[in-house]
Design a protein around this motif. Structure first.
Motif, PDB file in Angstrom:
ATOM      1  N   VAL A 104       0.873  -1.175   0.000  1.00  0.00           N
ATOM      2  CA  VAL A 104       0.000   0.000   0.000  1.00  0.00           C
ATOM      3  C   VAL A 104       0.904   1.216   0.000  1.00  0.00           C
ATOM      4  O   VAL A 104       1.754   1.356   0.886  1.00  0.00           O
ATOM      5  CB  VAL A 104      -0.927   0.044   1.236  1.00  0.00           C
ATOM      6  CG1 VAL A 104      -1.831   1.279   1.175  1.00  0.00           C
ATOM      7  CG2 VAL A 104      -1.760  -1.222   1.342  1.00  0.00           C
ATOM      8  N   GLN A 105       0.752   2.065  -0.993  1.00  0.00           N
ATOM      9  CA  GLN A 105       1.638   3.222  -1.091  1.00  0.00           C
ATOM     10  C   GLN A 105       0.884   4.434  -1.608  1.00  0.00           C
ATOM     11  O   GLN A 105       0.318   4.402  -2.703  1.00  0.00           O
ATOM     12  CB  GLN A 105       2.821   2.921  -2.017  1.00  0.00           C
ATOM     13  CG  GLN A 105       3.803   4.082  -2.119  1.00  0.00           C
ATOM     14  CD  GLN A 105       5.165   3.651  -2.599  1.00  0.00           C
ATOM     15  OE1 GLN A 105       5.551   2.486  -2.456  1.00  0.00           O
ATOM     16  NE2 GLN A 105       5.904   4.573  -3.160  1.00  0.00           N
ATOM     17  N   LEU A 155      -3.173   6.520  -5.045  1.00  0.00           N
ATOM     18  CA  LEU A 155      -2.892   5.453  -4.091  1.00  0.00           C
ATOM     19  C   LEU A 155      -2.729   4.132  -4.824  1.00  0.00           C
ATOM     20  O   LEU A 155      -3.599   3.718  -5.592  1.00  0.00           O
ATOM     21  CB  LEU A 155      -4.035   5.325  -3.076  1.00  0.00           C
ATOM     22  CG  LEU A 155      -3.845   4.202  -2.037  1.00  0.00           C
ATOM     23  CD1 LEU A 155      -2.797   4.599  -1.003  1.00  0.00           C
ATOM     24  CD2 LEU A 155      -5.166   3.849  -1.354  1.00  0.00           C
ATOM     25  N   LEU A 156      -1.602   3.462  -4.588  1.00  0.00           N
ATOM     26  CA  LEU A 156      -1.363   2.113  -5.097  1.00  0.00           C
ATOM     27  C   LEU A 156      -1.648   1.103  -3.992  1.00  0.00           C
ATOM     28  O   LEU A 156      -1.283   1.335  -2.832  1.00  0.00           O
ATOM     29  CB  LEU A 156       0.095   1.957  -5.544  1.00  0.00           C
ATOM     30  CG  LEU A 156       0.508   2.619  -6.856  1.00  0.00           C
ATOM     31  CD1 LEU A 156       2.025   2.614  -6.984  1.00  0.00           C
ATOM     32  CD2 LEU A 156      -0.135   1.911  -8.046  1.00  0.00           C
ATOM     33  N   PHE A 157      -2.276  -0.020  -4.361  1.00  0.00           N
ATOM     34  CA  PHE A 157      -2.480  -1.066  -3.363  1.00  0.00           C
ATOM     35  C   PHE A 157      -2.374  -2.443  -4.007  1.00  0.00           C
ATOM     36  O   PHE A 157      -2.763  -2.658  -5.150  1.00  0.00           O
ATOM     37  CB  PHE A 157      -3.824  -0.902  -2.635  1.00  0.00           C
ATOM     38  CG  PHE A 157      -5.039  -1.136  -3.495  1.00  0.00           C
ATOM     39  CD1 PHE A 157      -5.621  -2.394  -3.589  1.00  0.00           C
ATOM     40  CD2 PHE A 157      -5.621  -0.095  -4.205  1.00  0.00           C
ATOM     41  CE1 PHE A 157      -6.742  -2.616  -4.362  1.00  0.00           C
ATOM     42  CE2 PHE A 157      -6.750  -0.301  -4.991  1.00  0.00           C
ATOM     43  CZ  PHE A 157      -7.313  -1.571  -5.070  1.00  0.00           C
ATOM     44  N   ALA A 158      -1.809  -3.368  -3.240  1.00  0.00           N
ATOM     45  CA  ALA A 158      -1.662  -4.757  -3.681  1.00  0.00           C
ATOM     46  C   ALA A 158      -2.101  -5.726  -2.586  1.00  0.00           C
ATOM     47  O   ALA A 158      -1.821  -6.917  -2.673  1.00  0.00           O
ATOM     48  CB  ALA A 158      -0.209  -5.031  -4.064  1.00  0.00           C
ATOM     49  N   ASP A 159      -2.807  -5.213  -1.588  1.00  0.00           N
ATOM     50  CA  ASP A 159      -3.132  -6.000  -0.394  1.00  0.00           C
ATOM     51  C   ASP A 159      -4.521  -6.633  -0.481  1.00  0.00           C
ATOM     52  O   ASP A 159      -5.273  -6.655   0.489  1.00  0.00           O
ATOM     53  CB  ASP A 159      -3.017  -5.127   0.856  1.00  0.00           C
ATOM     54  CG  ASP A 159      -3.960  -3.928   0.832  1.00  0.00           C
ATOM     55  OD1 ASP A 159      -4.353  -3.478  -0.273  1.00  0.00           O
ATOM     56  OD2 ASP A 159      -4.309  -3.419   1.914  1.00  0.00           O
ATOM     57  N   SER A 168      -3.003  -2.196  -8.021  1.00  0.00           N
ATOM     58  CA  SER A 168      -4.031  -1.384  -8.654  1.00  0.00           C
ATOM     59  C   SER A 168      -3.846   0.060  -8.219  1.00  0.00           C
ATOM     60  O   SER A 168      -3.216   0.342  -7.193  1.00  0.00           O
ATOM     61  CB  SER A 168      -5.424  -1.892  -8.272  1.00  0.00           C
ATOM     62  OG  SER A 168      -5.592  -3.232  -8.687  1.00  0.00           O
ATOM     63  N   LEU A 169      -4.418   0.973  -8.988  1.00  0.00           N
ATOM     64  CA  LEU A 169      -4.224   2.402  -8.752  1.00  0.00           C
ATOM     65  C   LEU A 169      -5.563   3.085  -8.541  1.00  0.00           C
ATOM     66  O   LEU A 169      -6.480   2.927  -9.349  1.00  0.00           O
ATOM     67  CB  LEU A 169      -3.517   3.028  -9.955  1.00  0.00           C
ATOM     68  CG  LEU A 169      -3.356   4.559  -9.956  1.00  0.00           C
ATOM     69  CD1 LEU A 169      -2.380   4.993  -8.862  1.00  0.00           C
ATOM     70  CD2 LEU A 169      -2.876   5.046 -11.329  1.00  0.00           C
ATOM     71  N   ILE A 170      -5.670   3.836  -7.461  1.00  0.00           N
ATOM     72  CA  ILE A 170      -6.818   4.713  -7.230  1.00  0.00           C
ATOM     73  C   ILE A 170      -6.394   6.143  -7.555  1.00  0.00           C
ATOM     74  O   ILE A 170      -5.353   6.614  -7.077  1.00  0.00           O
ATOM     75  CB  ILE A 170      -7.304   4.637  -5.776  1.00  0.00           C
ATOM     76  CG1 ILE A 170      -7.845   3.241  -5.467  1.00  0.00           C
ATOM     77  CG2 ILE A 170      -8.370   5.689  -5.511  1.00  0.00           C
ATOM     78  CD1 ILE A 170      -8.219   3.039  -4.007  1.00  0.00           C
ATOM     79  N   HIS A 212     -10.041   1.121   1.086  1.00  0.00           N
ATOM     80  CA  HIS A 212      -9.001   2.149   1.134  1.00  0.00           C
ATOM     81  C   HIS A 212      -9.584   3.549   0.972  1.00  0.00           C
ATOM     82  O   HIS A 212      -9.127   4.497   1.635  1.00  0.00           O
ATOM     83  CB  HIS A 212      -7.962   1.893   0.040  1.00  0.00           C
ATOM     84  CG  HIS A 212      -7.005   0.788   0.355  1.00  0.00           C
ATOM     85  ND1 HIS A 212      -6.192   0.801   1.461  1.00  0.00           N
ATOM     86  CD2 HIS A 212      -6.722  -0.376  -0.298  1.00  0.00           C
ATOM     87  CE1 HIS A 212      -5.453  -0.297   1.498  1.00  0.00           C
ATOM     88  NE2 HIS A 212      -5.761  -1.031   0.441  1.00  0.00           N
ATOM     89  N   ALA A 213     -10.563   3.689   0.106  1.00  0.00           N
ATOM     90  CA  ALA A 213     -11.105   5.015  -0.199  1.00  0.00           C
ATOM     91  C   ALA A 213     -12.204   5.440   0.773  1.00  0.00           C
ATOM     92  O   ALA A 213     -12.554   6.624   0.832  1.00  0.00           O
ATOM     93  CB  ALA A 213     -11.654   5.031  -1.626  1.00  0.00           C
TER      94      ALA A 213
END
Length: 275
Positions: free
Chosen positions: A125-126, A133-137, A169-171, A199-200
């Motif tokens: 999560v970055q 926001l990037l997330f892979a979790d 994935s990218l938000i 996340h959002a």
């Protein structure tokens, strides 16, 4: 935001090339031009020029996962653009494989690029910026594609099903909207959308990318029952879905029949105003 499809399995006209791959150009108000994936080859550059887009002006690029059909154009991007960082999950350059009819074939990225100074290794999560926001979790396991079982990684000397830990994935937040970019959604688009909502703090307004409902190795779509269940889950989110690439034409048609204009098609050369 205006979204341009640079690379996809189909094209809107003979003016644009197509290939098995995905590359998306995001013209955002807050972050400038962004690139999400680079397709299988340098074709994304050719299609960008046809659209009048300058890849050299991209401010940031993102690679969704470690497969060649999304990162095969990475070297071409690094050559064409001399400044933008490329956000890559820290496991993306591990070897990845596919079980083909004639044996196991490596389908990973060019590992000679792994230590390129412009690559930014992303965690699970970055936050790249307040708008990105990037997330892979992703941990959910609902409505997953059986076709993903032909995609492999190595555990010691053994080939095992890919965990897709390298898939991010990218938000993007733009003008009060939440837009999710999925790449291939190997872990299941239902699970990705749910994690994005966590996340959002809200459901995405728009979801863009492949859903991996067609296996090129098997040459067939997922069963209609699975596609219909996914359609019911996606309809309930209220989000709009722009999809293509690994979703496959049969699954796309079935989803569009169910959801109508809540689903739209990605195709090389097309553009969408999504915010």
């Amino acid at each position: 935001m205006r979204l341009y499809t640079l690379t996809e399995n189909t094209a809107i006209s003979p003016d644009f090339g197509c290939e098995h791959g995905l590359s998306l150009y995001l013209d955002t108000e807050n972050e400038g031009p962004l690139l999400f994936d680079m397709g299988h080859t340098e074709l994304f550059l050719q299609n960008a020029r046809t659209l009048g887009l300058d890849i050299g002006k991209v401010t940031r690029a993102f690679l969704s996962h470690g497969h060649y059909d999304h990162g095969g154009g990475l070297a071409a991007f690094l050559r064409e653009n001399d400044h933008a960082p490329v956000y890559v999950h820290h496991r993306a350059f591990e070897p990845h494989f596919s079980q083909k009819p004639n044996g196991i074939e490596e389908i990973g990225l060019d590992r000679t690029l792994q230590h390129h100074p412009r690559l930014a290794a992303a965690g699970d999560v970055q936050e790249v910026s307040p708008n990105l926001l990037l997330f892979a979790d992703v941990t959910g396991t609902e409505c997953q594609s059986a076709g993903c079982k032909t995609l492999l990684e190595r555990e010691g000397e053994q080939y095992v099903p890919d965990s897709f830990a390298h898939e991010q994935s990218l938000i993007v937040y733009e003008k009060g909207k939440c837009i999710l970019f999925t790449g291939c959604a190997h872990r299941g688009v239902v699970n990705l959308v749910q994690k994005a909502a966590e996340h959002a703090g809200r459901m995405p307004d728009v979801v863009v990318g492949g859903m991996h409902l067609y296996s090129p190795n098997r040459g067939q779509s997922e069963p209609d029952e699975l596609i219909e269940e996914i359609g019911r889950r996606l309809e309930a989110t209220g989000a709009r879905y722009l999809t293509g690439h690994c979703t496959g034409p049969h699954a796309y048609t079935l989803l569009h029949d169910m959801l109508g204009d809540q689903v739209g098609a990605l195709s090389a050369g097309c553009c969408w105003d999504i915010s």
